[in-house]
Design an enzyme around this catalytic site. Structure first.
Site, PDB file in Angstrom:
ATOM      1  N   HIS A 102       3.001   8.631  -6.981  1.00  0.00           N
ATOM      2  CA  HIS A 102       4.486   9.911  -6.973  1.00  0.00           C
ATOM      3  C   HIS A 102       4.787   9.950  -8.499  1.00  0.00           C
ATOM      4  O   HIS A 102       5.450  11.065  -9.531  1.00  0.00           O
ATOM      5  CB  HIS A 102       5.036   9.799  -5.640  1.00  0.00           C
ATOM      6  CG  HIS A 102       6.255  11.189  -5.942  1.00  0.00           C
ATOM      7  ND1 HIS A 102       6.837  11.086  -4.490  1.00  0.00           N
ATOM      8  CD2 HIS A 102       6.207  12.564  -5.987  1.00  0.00           C
ATOM      9  CE1 HIS A 102       8.099  12.832  -4.967  1.00  0.00           C
ATOM     10  NE2 HIS A 102       6.743  13.238  -5.664  1.00  0.00           N
ATOM     11  N   HIS A 105       1.721   5.013  -2.934  1.00  0.00           N
ATOM     12  CA  HIS A 105       1.862   5.435  -3.161  1.00  0.00           C
ATOM     13  C   HIS A 105       3.218   6.458  -4.201  1.00  0.00           C
ATOM     14  O   HIS A 105       2.985   7.608  -4.024  1.00  0.00           O
ATOM     15  CB  HIS A 105       1.863   6.433  -1.281  1.00  0.00           C
ATOM     16  CG  HIS A 105       0.935   6.527  -0.656  1.00  0.00           C
ATOM     17  ND1 HIS A 105      -0.528   7.205  -1.273  1.00  0.00           N
ATOM     18  CD2 HIS A 105      -0.291   6.093   0.383  1.00  0.00           C
ATOM     19  CE1 HIS A 105      -1.417   6.572  -0.504  1.00  0.00           C
ATOM     20  NE2 HIS A 105      -0.520   6.047   1.337  1.00  0.00           N
ATOM     21  N   HIS A 153       0.757  -0.902   0.038  1.00  0.00           N
ATOM     22  CA  HIS A 153      -0.252   0.126  -0.107  1.00  0.00           C
ATOM     23  C   HIS A 153       0.552   1.183   0.278  1.00  0.00           C
ATOM     24  O   HIS A 153       0.521   2.131  -0.932  1.00  0.00           O
ATOM     25  CB  HIS A 153      -0.487   0.179   1.285  1.00  0.00           C
ATOM     26  CG  HIS A 153      -1.271   1.176   1.237  1.00  0.00           C
ATOM     27  ND1 HIS A 153      -2.752   1.306   0.962  1.00  0.00           N
ATOM     28  CD2 HIS A 153      -1.577   2.713   2.419  1.00  0.00           C
ATOM     29  CE1 HIS A 153      -3.679   2.822   1.303  1.00  0.00           C
ATOM     30  NE2 HIS A 153      -2.024   3.514   2.281  1.00  0.00           N
ATOM     31  N   GLU A 154       2.227   1.311   1.407  1.00  0.00           N
ATOM     32  CA  GLU A 154       3.109   2.470   1.147  1.00  0.00           C
ATOM     33  C   GLU A 154       3.552   2.631  -0.310  1.00  0.00           C
ATOM     34  O   GLU A 154       3.559   3.735  -0.923  1.00  0.00           O
ATOM     35  CB  GLU A 154       3.905   2.665   1.823  1.00  0.00           C
ATOM     36  CG  GLU A 154       2.976   2.063   3.423  1.00  0.00           C
ATOM     37  CD  GLU A 154       1.898   3.168   3.807  1.00  0.00           C
ATOM     38  OE1 GLU A 154       2.750   4.640   3.291  1.00  0.00           O
ATOM     39  OE2 GLU A 154       0.739   3.591   4.189  1.00  0.00           O
TER      40      GLU A 154
END
Length: 241
Positions: free
Chosen positions: A120, A116, A112-113
């Site tokens: 980006h 991100h 999940h991280e």
């Protein structure tokens, strides 16, 4: 929510908002239940190992490499459920249980991280907007409670003060709303990747989905509560006479 309750206590005699009290108490209880559910599920799924036995760090590094992202550093940070991606210094920060863990929960959070980080790298617009709002919201959050309190107490004499507080609070509400698609999209990217690369099996993938879905509900509740609070302040301003 605590700020709202304190503000309400200060103006309760003049606001006559028993219904709003009931609404916000209900939202507070639901939010607490959602948070407890997240803790319970992550604790449960932390005991279920992935088939490959990869640690969260290894999952993150593989996902980053698979997306040709080579300028993000994966590192460990203290705490529990403190995992986050920092777009400013391009670091992917994982809590010890996730960084070293080989469970379904650890793999889901790490992916999940990474989602991100992929956002980006791909220029995902909502993430860019949220990042732009961070310094603004960080600054306004220091003053908004005091401005709102003064505005509520002096609403008849100086209504512009409450309006200023509403505008500041609206920025926080916007932040919570922008956060929703950012978090949901990151989870979708994570689940697709760990399934495609067989980090989870058909038997365990549902656990990863359940963990990330439960976490998403906390952001949903935050947005609903913020919207309801904003509506309450606007109602007081419009009915100030």
């Amino acid at each position: 929510m605590l700020n709202f309750i304190l503000l309400q206590a200060a103006v309760a005699p003049m606001s006559g908002s028993s219904l709003m009290w009931a609404v916000f108490i209900a939202l507070t209880l639901i939010s607490m239940l959602v948070s407890k559910n997240v803790e319970r599920k992550f604790k449960k799924y932390a005991s279920i190992r992935t088939e490959g036995g990869l640690t969260g760090r290894e999952v993150a590094e593989r996902m980053l490499l698979d997306h040709d992202i080579r300028n993000v550093q994966v590192q460990m940070v203290k705490g529990t459920l403190t995992d986050h991606y920092n777009p400013t210094n391009r670091t992917l920060n994982l809590s010890p249980d996730v960084y070293n863990g080989t469970s379904v929960a650890a793999a889901a959070v790490a992916a999940h991280e990474c989602g991100h980080a992929v956002q980006h790298a791909r220029g995902y617009a909502p993430l860019g907007l949220r990042s732009a709002l961070v310094p603004v919201v960080s600054f306004t959050s220091r003053w908004v409670s005091w401005v709102l309190l003064a505005g509520l107490l002096l609403v008849k004499a100086f209504p512009g003060l409450l309006l200023l507080g509403i505008m500041l609070f609206a920025l926080s509400t916007l932040f919570t709303l922008v956060t929703l698609p950012v978090e949901i999209n990151a989870s979708a990217r994570a689940l697709q990747w760990i399934q495609r690369h067989e980090i989870t099996s058909p038997a365990t993938h549902g656990y990863a989905e359940s963990a990330l879905r439960s976490a998403a509900y906390t952001y949903v509740m935050s947005a609903i509560t913020s919207l309801a609070t904003l509506a309450y302040y606007v109602m007081i301003y419009l009915n100030r006479k």
